[in-house]
Design an enzyme around this catalytic site. Structure first.
Site, PDB file in Angstrom:
ATOM      1  N   ASN A 129       1.756 -20.483   1.605  1.00 46.73           N
ATOM      2  CA  ASN A 129       3.009 -21.026   1.087  1.00 46.73           C
ATOM      3  C   ASN A 129       2.857 -22.527   0.842  1.00 46.73           C
ATOM      4  OD1 ASN A 129       5.600 -21.745   0.472  1.00 46.73           O
ATOM      5  ND2 ASN A 129       6.518 -20.985   2.362  1.00 46.73           N
ATOM      6  N   CYS A 132       7.527 -24.297  -0.492  1.00 49.87           N
ATOM      7  CA  CYS A 132       8.860 -24.216   0.105  1.00 49.87           C
ATOM      8  C   CYS A 132       9.649 -25.486  -0.163  1.00 49.87           C
ATOM      9  CB  CYS A 132       8.757 -23.989   1.606  1.00 49.87           C
ATOM     10  SG  CYS A 132      10.378 -23.836   2.392  1.00 49.87           S
ATOM     11  N   THR A 195      11.450 -19.997  -4.471  1.00 53.40           N
ATOM     12  CA  THR A 195      12.820 -20.320  -4.878  1.00 53.40           C
ATOM     13  C   THR A 195      12.902 -21.596  -5.708  1.00 53.40           C
ATOM     14  OG1 THR A 195      13.146 -21.476  -2.779  1.00 53.40           O
ATOM     15  CG2 THR A 195      13.871 -19.181  -2.905  1.00 53.40           C
ATOM     16  N   GLY A 219      17.464 -14.535  -5.895  1.00 58.54           N
ATOM     17  CA  GLY A 219      18.350 -13.484  -6.377  1.00 58.54           C
ATOM     18  C   GLY A 219      18.274 -13.285  -7.877  1.00 58.54           C
ATOM     19  N   GLY A 245      11.136 -12.631  -7.833  1.00 60.23           N
ATOM     20  CA  GLY A 245      12.318 -13.316  -8.336  1.00 60.23           C
ATOM     21  C   GLY A 245      13.374 -12.403  -8.898  1.00 60.23           C
ATOM     22  N   GLY A 246      14.378 -12.088  -8.104  1.00 59.36           N
ATOM     23  CA  GLY A 246      15.555 -11.379  -8.595  1.00 59.36           C
ATOM     24  C   GLY A 246      15.392  -9.903  -8.849  1.00 59.36           C
TER      25      GLY A 246
END
Length: 314
Positions: A129, A132, A195, A219, A245-246
């Site tokens: 990661n 973030c 995100t 989302g 993603g979503g």
């Protein structure tokens, strides 16, 4: 039936449906709600060298078609992870990918090496990661600089023969140079997107709805952006791509496969329905069977771009 098996290198996954880091805990949180072994894999909640408390509440807020979070990488620390979480996850017939978060190259390397020394048979690899947006140190300080991503990947590569997956941020002008850097530095795959930076305000108090003012937006609202980033990365490198993603349906998964992803991770939707990964996998098999697709891999990178679009550089 369509063959749903997919690979990264020599590692085979039973299907392309993974669950995203931070949305499934360490597996035990979801065990009463779904058949974990039906998933292609679990990407664990991020783990750092020392336990992290994360950010102060309020850390989550709903937004139109999405969610803002600012958890701040709260986690149990790598020692508890290898003593308690990995042995538990070893009970499931699915691949495990350990997500690692850190604030320095040295910490990333130490965490990976400690997990590597205690690896279980179903630990397929590591998702790094570098993206973030909800921590003051690390996170975006790595993910928004190509040279940092390259340096980190090169440092981690000699420490493991397992999969090394770099999770990229969308909060850059273009993901293409980052995808190229991952490929040239020895990564096995990339995952994107993490995100987007977002914000929400209470108009009565005139205060941010989240304690850190901004947070990470996830989302359905971010799916079009995620698709575009996956498409850009696919044009830039030949690494397997894990699209995020979503995603809330098999139709969403199909879109990601068509633009170039070989796998997907389901994130925010897990909070609504912890079994959604298995339901989407079944729905995806039905769609592929109706289309006469023999192998799910045959859908990857099948986007049809007209000559006119190509002439314009798309």
């Amino acid at each position: 039936m369509t063959d749903m098996g997919v690979k990264i290198g020599d590692v085979e996954f039973k299907n392309p449906i993974l669950v995203a880091s931070g949305t499934y805990g360490y597996g035990s949180e979801a065990k009463d709600f779904c058949d974990i072994s039906g998933l292609g894999g679990i990407v664990t909640k991020s783990v750092s060298w020392k336990p992290r408390q994360g950010n102060y509440p309020r850390r989550i807020v709903e937004t139109p078609s999405g969610m803002l979070n600012s958890i701040g990488l709260a986690n149990v620390g790598v020692h508890t992870f290898v003593d308690e979480k990995l042995p538990y996850l070893a009970n499931f017939d699915t691949k495990i990918i350990a997500n690692i978060a850190a604030s320095s190259v040295e910490e990333y390397c130490n965490v990976l090496a400690h997990i590597e020394a205690h690896a279980t048979s179903n630990l397929a690899g590591y998702e790094i990661n570098v993206s973030c947006p909800n921590v003051k140190d690390g996170g975006l300080s790595f993910g928004t600089k190509v040279d940092k991503v390259e340096e980190l990947t090169k440092a981690l590569r000699p420490l493991t023969k397992k999969l090394l997956i770099i999770k990229l941020t969308p909060n850059v002008t273009s993901v293409a140079p980052f995808a190229k850097a991952c490929e040239s530095s020895g990564a096995d795959a990339i995952s994107l997107i993490n995100t987007l930076i977002g914000m929400s305000v209470d108009i009565n108090s005139r205060m941010p709805r989240i304690s850190t003012v901004t947070g990470g937006l996830s989302g359905p609202a971010i799916k079009p952006i995620a698709l575009a980033k996956v498409y850009d990365a696919r044009k830039a490198c030949s690494l397997p791509i894990i699209g995020i993603g979503g995603i809330t349906s098999a139709q969403d998964v199909m879109e990601f496969l068509i633009v170039g992803a070989s796998f997907v991770q389901i994130g925010t939707a897990n909070f609504i329905n912890p079994n959604i990964g298995n339901e989407i996998n079944a729905e995806l098999q039905n769609i592929l069977a109706k289309q006469g697709v023999a192998n799910v891999k045959d859908v990857v990178s099948t986007l049809k771009v007209s000559d006119e679009m190509k002439a314009l550089g798309w």
